[in-house]
Scaffold this active site. Structure first.
Site, PDB file in Angstrom:
ATOM      1  N   PHE A  10       0.524   1.448  -6.769  1.00 34.60           N
ATOM      2  CA  PHE A  10       0.064   0.371  -7.657  1.00 34.60           C
ATOM      3  C   PHE A  10      -0.205   0.827  -9.080  1.00 34.60           C
ATOM      4  O   PHE A  10      -0.431   0.011  -9.964  1.00 34.60           O
ATOM      5  CB  PHE A  10      -1.124  -0.398  -7.083  1.00 34.60           C
ATOM      6  CG  PHE A  10      -2.322   0.429  -6.642  1.00 34.60           C
ATOM      7  CD1 PHE A  10      -2.803   1.494  -7.378  1.00 34.60           C
ATOM      8  CD2 PHE A  10      -3.019   0.069  -5.484  1.00 34.60           C
ATOM      9  CE1 PHE A  10      -3.914   2.212  -6.984  1.00 34.60           C
ATOM     10  CE2 PHE A  10      -4.146   0.778  -5.087  1.00 34.60           C
ATOM     11  CZ  PHE A  10      -4.589   1.851  -5.830  1.00 34.60           C
TER      12      PHE A  10
ATOM     13  N   ASP B 124       0.851  -1.187   0.000  1.00 34.35           N
ATOM     14  CA  ASP B 124       0.000   0.000   0.000  1.00 34.35           C
ATOM     15  C   ASP B 124       0.890   1.242   0.000  1.00 34.35           C
ATOM     16  O   ASP B 124       2.120   1.133  -0.006  1.00 34.35           O
ATOM     17  CB  ASP B 124      -0.948  -0.005   1.206  1.00 34.35           C
ATOM     18  CG  ASP B 124      -2.289   0.654   0.886  1.00 34.35           C
ATOM     19  OD1 ASP B 124      -2.281   1.767   0.307  1.00 34.35           O
ATOM     20  OD2 ASP B 124      -3.349   0.082   1.209  1.00 34.35           O
TER      21      ASP B 124
ATOM     22  N   HIS C   4     -13.008  -0.429  -7.625  1.00 32.23           N
ATOM     23  CA  HIS C   4     -14.254   0.349  -7.638  1.00 32.23           C
ATOM     24  C   HIS C   4     -14.004   1.831  -7.307  1.00 32.23           C
ATOM     25  O   HIS C   4     -14.911   2.659  -7.442  1.00 32.23           O
ATOM     26  CB  HIS C   4     -15.302  -0.265  -6.709  1.00 32.23           C
ATOM     27  CG  HIS C   4     -15.113   0.004  -5.242  1.00 32.23           C
ATOM     28  ND1 HIS C   4     -15.772  -0.708  -4.272  1.00 32.23           N
ATOM     29  CD2 HIS C   4     -14.356   0.893  -4.556  1.00 32.23           C
ATOM     30  CE1 HIS C   4     -15.451  -0.256  -3.079  1.00 32.23           C
ATOM     31  NE2 HIS C   4     -14.592   0.713  -3.232  1.00 32.23           N
TER      32      HIS C   4
ATOM     33  N   GLY D 271       4.453   1.436  -1.895  1.00 35.31           N
ATOM     34  CA  GLY D 271       4.627   1.753  -3.306  1.00 35.31           C
ATOM     35  C   GLY D 271       3.346   2.299  -3.908  1.00 35.31           C
ATOM     36  O   GLY D 271       2.377   2.581  -3.199  1.00 35.31           O
TER      37      GLY D 271
END
Length: 344
Positions: A235, A207, A253, A233
């Site tokens: 994503f 995360d 979402h 990091g």
């Protein structure tokens, strides 16, 4: 529609109850802020005791507790004597599945409520109003303007997630995997549950740096340190490579298709040849009813960001664009569905 007078009275009463829902959520938020559920955990207390312990006005506190008790939160066992109820128990801070943080977030956060002032604009334009109102997207708001709100958000998400984690861990057979990576996994609550259920698996929590810092301070992965690696990091840039399973729970979402595609593509690039990507989310199918909370949160997303809850078909299309194919859809004993994808 029925014309029966009694039925119509019931309908109108239900509608009025819905219309005062804002007041109810704010009352529950106040109970959480005052930690009233903690104060009566060992037994009933008098209004005088509760007012003294919370530093509140006795008459005003009674009005709050009276309203809550009539909504099922707390019980007035004798005049001005209040005890725990099943619903107020969920607001205790010292229980594993506490909804204390969730109550505070949904009842009192500016970023949650302010966008509703411009909700009509969002429905008319199809665009979220949060970025225009706050000058940036929600994630940069948490990072730059209100880190404390970001921390409360992470705690609330972990709190809410714990309601369903065991159902997710049992709803999919993880036993063949040696390594899993929870992408955007927050404080690690779901990952910890999976590792506790499958003792042979090792996991990585991935995360943002600020979230990983919170995970290090939390106790959610206590006792699992030798099997858990914490990695920070972005994503959108890359995710750690070489895992058997990549988990994306309530991640895509939050984003439009291009951003969601980037996240999925990065997982596809990083995973083993026979690896799997698991998208875990609540699925919306046009024409099919879902629990109201799912549809209402999707509506909230409309105001906050460009993401949305998706149908199975929409997930399938995203997978294919990312070089993946939807191989299985696993229901769970919760509102969540697990969509499994492998390389094309």
């Amino acid at each position: 529609m029925t014309s029966n007078t009694t039925d119509l009275e019931s309908v109108f009463t239900s509608v009025v109850d819905d219309l005062v829902g804002l007041i109810k959520s704010q009352a529950i938020r106040l109970a959480a802020q005052l930690q009233l559920a903690d104060l009566v955990k060992d037994g009933p207390k008098s209004l005088t005791e509760l007012a003294e312990e919370t530093g509140t006005n006795k008459a005003a506190l009674y009005r709050l507790l009276y309203a809550l008790a009539n909504c099922g939160y707390f019980e007035e066992v004798e005049p001005e004597i209040f005890a725990q109820s099943e619903r107020s128990y969920a607001l205790r801070t010292d229980i594993p599945r506490s909804l204390h943080g969730f109550a505070i977030m949904h009842g009192g956060e500016e970023w949650q409520w302010e966008p509703w002032r411009n909700a009509l604009q969002s429905i008319q334009t199809g665009k979220p109003v949060f970025p225009e109102m706050f000058g940036k997207d929600l994630w940069h708001y948490f990072k730059d303007d209100n880190p404390e709100a970001g921390k409360r958000f992470q705690k609330a998400m972990s709190s809410q997630s714990r309601q369903y984690e065991l159902a997710i861990a049992r709803g999919y057979d993880f036993s063949a995997a040696r390594t899993i990576i929870d992408v955007g996994g927050g404080q690690g609550s779901l990952l910890a549950t999976i590792l506790q259920t499958y003792p042979a698996i090792r996991g990585t929590l991935f995360d943002r740096e600020s979230v990983i810092a919170m995970a290090r301070q939390s106790n959610l992965v206590d006792g699992l340190q030798d099997r858990v690696t914490l990695v920070s990091g972005n994503f959108f840039e890359a995710v750690p490579s070489g895992a058997d399973i990549y988990i994306l729970k309530q991640i895509i979402h939050d984003w439009e298709d291009p951003e969601s595609l980037q996240i999925l593509s990065n997982c596809r690039k990083a995973m083993k040849a026979d690896g799997r990507v698991l998208v875990i989310d609540e699925i919306i199918t046009p024409g099919k009813k879902v629990p109201p909370v799912i549809a209402l949160i999707d509506l909230q997303l409309q105001l906050l960001m460009r993401g949305r809850k998706r149908s199975e078909a929409e997930h399938r299309s995203l997978f294919e664009a990312a070089g993946l194919r939807l191989t299985h859809v696993w229901p769970t004993d919760s509102t969540y569905t697990i969509l499994e994808a492998m390389a094309l």
